[in-house]
Motif scaffolding. Structure first.
Motif, PDB file in Angstrom:
ATOM      1  N   ASN A 165      -4.111  62.342  -3.107  1.00  0.00           N
ATOM      2  CA  ASN A 165      -4.317  63.710  -2.628  1.00  0.00           C
ATOM      3  C   ASN A 165      -4.930  64.594  -3.709  1.00  0.00           C
ATOM      4  N   GLU A 166      -4.490  64.411  -4.940  1.00  0.00           N
ATOM      5  CA  GLU A 166      -5.042  65.183  -6.048  1.00  0.00           C
ATOM      6  C   GLU A 166      -6.524  64.864  -6.238  1.00  0.00           C
ATOM      7  N   ALA A 167      -6.867  63.566  -6.143  1.00  0.00           N
ATOM      8  CA  ALA A 167      -8.266  63.155  -6.305  1.00  0.00           C
ATOM      9  C   ALA A 167      -9.140  63.755  -5.200  1.00  0.00           C
ATOM     10  N   LYS A 168      -8.625  63.753  -3.979  1.00  0.00           N
ATOM     11  CA  LYS A 168      -9.375  64.329  -2.855  1.00  0.00           C
ATOM     12  C   LYS A 168      -9.583  65.831  -3.050  1.00  0.00           C
ATOM     13  N   ALA A 169      -8.546  66.494  -3.536  1.00  0.00           N
ATOM     14  CA  ALA A 169      -8.644  67.938  -3.758  1.00  0.00           C
ATOM     15  C   ALA A 169      -9.695  68.274  -4.814  1.00  0.00           C
ATOM     16  N   LYS A 170      -9.894  67.354  -5.748  1.00  0.00           N
ATOM     17  CA  LYS A 170     -10.896  67.552  -6.800  1.00  0.00           C
ATOM     18  C   LYS A 170     -12.300  67.169  -6.333  1.00  0.00           C
ATOM     19  N   GLY A 171     -12.377  66.564  -5.152  1.00  0.00           N
ATOM     20  CA  GLY A 171     -13.675  66.147  -4.632  1.00  0.00           C
ATOM     21  C   GLY A 171     -14.149  64.819  -5.183  1.00  0.00           C
ATOM     22  N   LEU A 172     -13.236  64.044  -5.763  1.00  0.00           N
ATOM     23  CA  LEU A 172     -13.624  62.741  -6.286  1.00  0.00           C
ATOM     24  C   LEU A 172     -13.835  61.765  -5.132  1.00  0.00           C
ATOM     25  N   ARG A 173     -14.751  60.835  -5.327  1.00  0.00           N
ATOM     26  CA  ARG A 173     -14.966  59.796  -4.321  1.00  0.00           C
ATOM     27  C   ARG A 173     -13.964  58.673  -4.579  1.00  0.00           C
ATOM     28  N   LEU A 174     -13.214  58.308  -3.563  1.00  0.00           N
ATOM     29  CA  LEU A 174     -12.189  57.280  -3.707  1.00  0.00           C
ATOM     30  C   LEU A 174     -12.675  55.931  -3.209  1.00  0.00           C
ATOM     31  N   ILE A 175     -12.413  54.900  -3.990  1.00  0.00           N
ATOM     32  CA  ILE A 175     -12.692  53.527  -3.573  1.00  0.00           C
ATOM     33  C   ILE A 175     -11.383  52.754  -3.702  1.00  0.00           C
ATOM     34  N   ASP A 176     -10.941  52.190  -2.601  1.00  0.00           N
ATOM     35  CA  ASP A 176      -9.615  51.558  -2.564  1.00  0.00           C
ATOM     36  C   ASP A 176      -9.705  50.058  -2.855  1.00  0.00           C
ATOM     37  N   ALA A 177      -9.168  49.654  -4.006  1.00  0.00           N
ATOM     38  CA  ALA A 177      -9.125  48.236  -4.373  1.00  0.00           C
ATOM     39  C   ALA A 177      -7.698  47.694  -4.308  1.00  0.00           C
ATOM     40  N   THR A 178      -6.823  48.402  -3.582  1.00  0.00           N
ATOM     41  CA  THR A 178      -5.440  47.952  -3.442  1.00  0.00           C
ATOM     42  C   THR A 178      -5.395  46.570  -2.802  1.00  0.00           C
ATOM     43  N   CYS A 179      -4.598  45.673  -3.370  1.00  0.00           N
ATOM     44  CA  CYS A 179      -4.432  44.342  -2.779  1.00  0.00           C
ATOM     45  C   CYS A 179      -3.857  44.491  -1.370  1.00  0.00           C
ATOM     46  N   PRO A 180      -4.420  43.801  -0.387  1.00  0.00           N
ATOM     47  CA  PRO A 180      -3.897  43.890   0.989  1.00  0.00           C
ATOM     48  C   PRO A 180      -2.420  43.517   1.100  1.00  0.00           C
ATOM     49  N   TYR A 181      -1.959  42.620   0.237  1.00  0.00           N
ATOM     50  CA  TYR A 181      -0.548  42.217   0.278  1.00  0.00           C
ATOM     51  C   TYR A 181       0.349  43.347  -0.227  1.00  0.00           C
ATOM     52  N   VAL A 182      -0.151  44.118  -1.177  1.00  0.00           N
ATOM     53  CA  VAL A 182       0.589  45.291  -1.655  1.00  0.00           C
ATOM     54  C   VAL A 182       0.627  46.353  -0.569  1.00  0.00           C
ATOM     55  N   GLN A 183      -0.486  46.560   0.102  1.00  0.00           N
ATOM     56  CA  GLN A 183      -0.535  47.543   1.191  1.00  0.00           C
ATOM     57  C   GLN A 183       0.419  47.146   2.314  1.00  0.00           C
ATOM     58  N   ARG A 184       0.551  45.856   2.565  1.00  0.00           N
ATOM     59  CA  ARG A 184       1.469  45.377   3.605  1.00  0.00           C
ATOM     60  C   ARG A 184       2.912  45.791   3.296  1.00  0.00           C
ATOM     61  N   VAL A 185       3.298  45.718   2.026  1.00  0.00           N
ATOM     62  CA  VAL A 185       4.654  46.129   1.641  1.00  0.00           C
ATOM     63  C   VAL A 185       4.859  47.608   1.974  1.00  0.00           C
ATOM     64  N   LYS A 186       3.866  48.425   1.661  1.00  0.00           N
ATOM     65  CA  LYS A 186       3.955  49.860   1.957  1.00  0.00           C
ATOM     66  C   LYS A 186       4.126  50.096   3.458  1.00  0.00           C
ATOM     67  N   ASP A 187       3.321  49.398   4.249  1.00  0.00           N
ATOM     68  CA  ASP A 187       3.365  49.579   5.702  1.00  0.00           C
ATOM     69  C   ASP A 187       4.718  49.162   6.271  1.00  0.00           C
ATOM     70  N   LEU A 188       5.257  48.049   5.766  1.00  0.00           N
ATOM     71  CA  LEU A 188       6.550  47.576   6.262  1.00  0.00           C
ATOM     72  C   LEU A 188       7.675  48.507   5.830  1.00  0.00           C
ATOM     73  N   ALA A 189       7.601  49.014   4.607  1.00  0.00           N
ATOM     74  CA  ALA A 189       8.618  49.955   4.131  1.00  0.00           C
ATOM     75  C   ALA A 189       8.624  51.217   4.999  1.00  0.00           C
ATOM     76  N   LYS A 190       7.437  51.687   5.346  1.00  0.00           N
ATOM     77  CA  LYS A 190       7.343  52.881   6.197  1.00  0.00           C
ATOM     78  C   LYS A 190       7.888  52.607   7.597  1.00  0.00           C
ATOM     79  N   SER A 191       7.610  51.421   8.129  1.00  0.00           N
ATOM     80  CA  SER A 191       8.118  51.089   9.462  1.00  0.00           C
ATOM     81  C   SER A 191       9.648  51.027   9.458  1.00  0.00           C
ATOM     82  N   LEU A 192      10.225  50.513   8.366  1.00  0.00           N
ATOM     83  CA  LEU A 192      11.688  50.469   8.248  1.00  0.00           C
ATOM     84  C   LEU A 192      12.259  51.890   8.220  1.00  0.00           C
ATOM     85  N   LYS A 193      11.623  52.756   7.441  1.00  0.00           N
ATOM     86  CA  LYS A 193      12.076  54.148   7.364  1.00  0.00           C
ATOM     87  C   LYS A 193      12.002  54.812   8.730  1.00  0.00           C
ATOM     88  N   ASP A 194      10.876  54.587   9.446  1.00  0.00           N
ATOM     89  CA  ASP A 194      10.682  55.190  10.762  1.00  0.00           C
ATOM     90  C   ASP A 194      11.696  54.673  11.788  1.00  0.00           C
TER      91      ASP A 194
END
Length: 280
Positions: free
Chosen positions: A84-113
């Motif tokens: 969010n800070e990078a977007k507010a500064k107008g920086l261009r974001l390129i996402d190199a997050t490992c898909p397996y790491v992103q999966r953990v985030k998605d599952l954690a959020k689904s558990l919370k929900d």
């Protein structure tokens, strides 16, 4: 002089997530004329990060003073607040997050929900864990070992995920102990399959050699865990480069085992292997 036998673990060199992050960054170097930054190291290997810096990619720990350019999200991800800070500064974001790491985030959020108390089996303060905590926007419990479980703080409904580079043994031990203190337990084994294969292969080799060398960044969680696993079986040294290898370590040894972390480049592994085989 006889060549010293070397047994190599399977799954050496870069894992999928690291290869992907490096490919994304390489393409950015070729096609972008703006300044390129990564938030923290792109991957946890100092030699690779140093090489990227030589190509104009600067690793930063904060965005102060950066007014324009490209920010690459590293393989292990970052917290949403940074995005969010990078977007507010107008920086261009390129996402190199490992898909397996992103999966953990998605599952954690689904558990919370779904109303579960989220427990993350991982290293407190590690960027991947911090990214998960930020993504679910709720205070979760981070457990590194089962002795950290505080029964009074465990809810009736608990959902568990793991940092992708955890050991299966530790994950299973914590889950078994959590069962004693909760009525409902939902578990996602989010340890990367590549991690499990590396750990299994390294332990198997460590059982049949006189010495293990584990190659990779000292700041690499998965490499540190490999070294710990091997140390349980045989004398083990964790090194980043061939120049750290001491001839005295090899004296009297008949077989040397070598394993490497997921962010260790092939050229470093080959240099170590050649030096070991030369016996120097």
């Amino acid at each position: 002089m006889d060549i010293l036998p070397v047994i190599l673990a399977k799954n050496l060199f870069f894992c999928y997530g690291v290869k992907r992050a490096l490919k994304i960054t390489s393409n950015s170097i070729k096609t972008c004329k703006m300044s390129i930054y990564t938030f923290g190291p792109l991957i946890h290997n100092p030699q690779v990060v140093r090489d990227l810096e030589g190509k104009g990619v600067k690793a930063v720990n904060n965005l102060r003073g950066i007014k324009e350019g490209i920010l690459i999200i590293p393989a292990h991800g970052i917290a949403p607040q940074i995005i969010n800070e990078a977007k507010a500064k107008g920086l261009r974001l390129i996402d190199a997050t490992c898909p397996y790491v992103q999966r953990v985030k998605d599952l954690a959020k689904s558990l919370k929900d779904e109303g579960y108390q989220v427990i993350i089996v991982g290293d407190q303060g590690h960027p991947e864990v911090e990214g998960i905590l930020g993504f679910i926007k709720e205070k979760a419990v981070v457990l590194t070992k089962s002795s950290q479980i505080r029964p009074a703080k465990i809810a009736k409904k608990v959902g568990v995920v793991a940092q992708t580079t955890q050991t299966l043994d530790n994950f299973q031990t914590i889950v078994r102990n959590l069962l004693k203190f909760t009525k409902e337990l939902k578990v996602y084994n989010t340890i990367c399959e590549e991690t499990i294969k590396r750990q299994t292969s390294a332990r198997r080799i460590a059982k049949v050699v006189d010495l293990m060398l584990v190659i990779g960044g000292k700041n690499s969680a998965n490499t540190n865990r490999l070294a710990k696993i091997c140390q349980e079986e045989v004398k083990t040294y964790h090194i980043e480069e061939a120049k750290e290898l001491k001839a005295g370590w090899l004296k009297g040894k008949k077989r040397i085992g070598i394993a490497a972390g997921a962010s260790t480049p092939d050229w470093i592994v080959k240099e170590v292997v050649n030096k070991v085989r030369s016996g120097k």
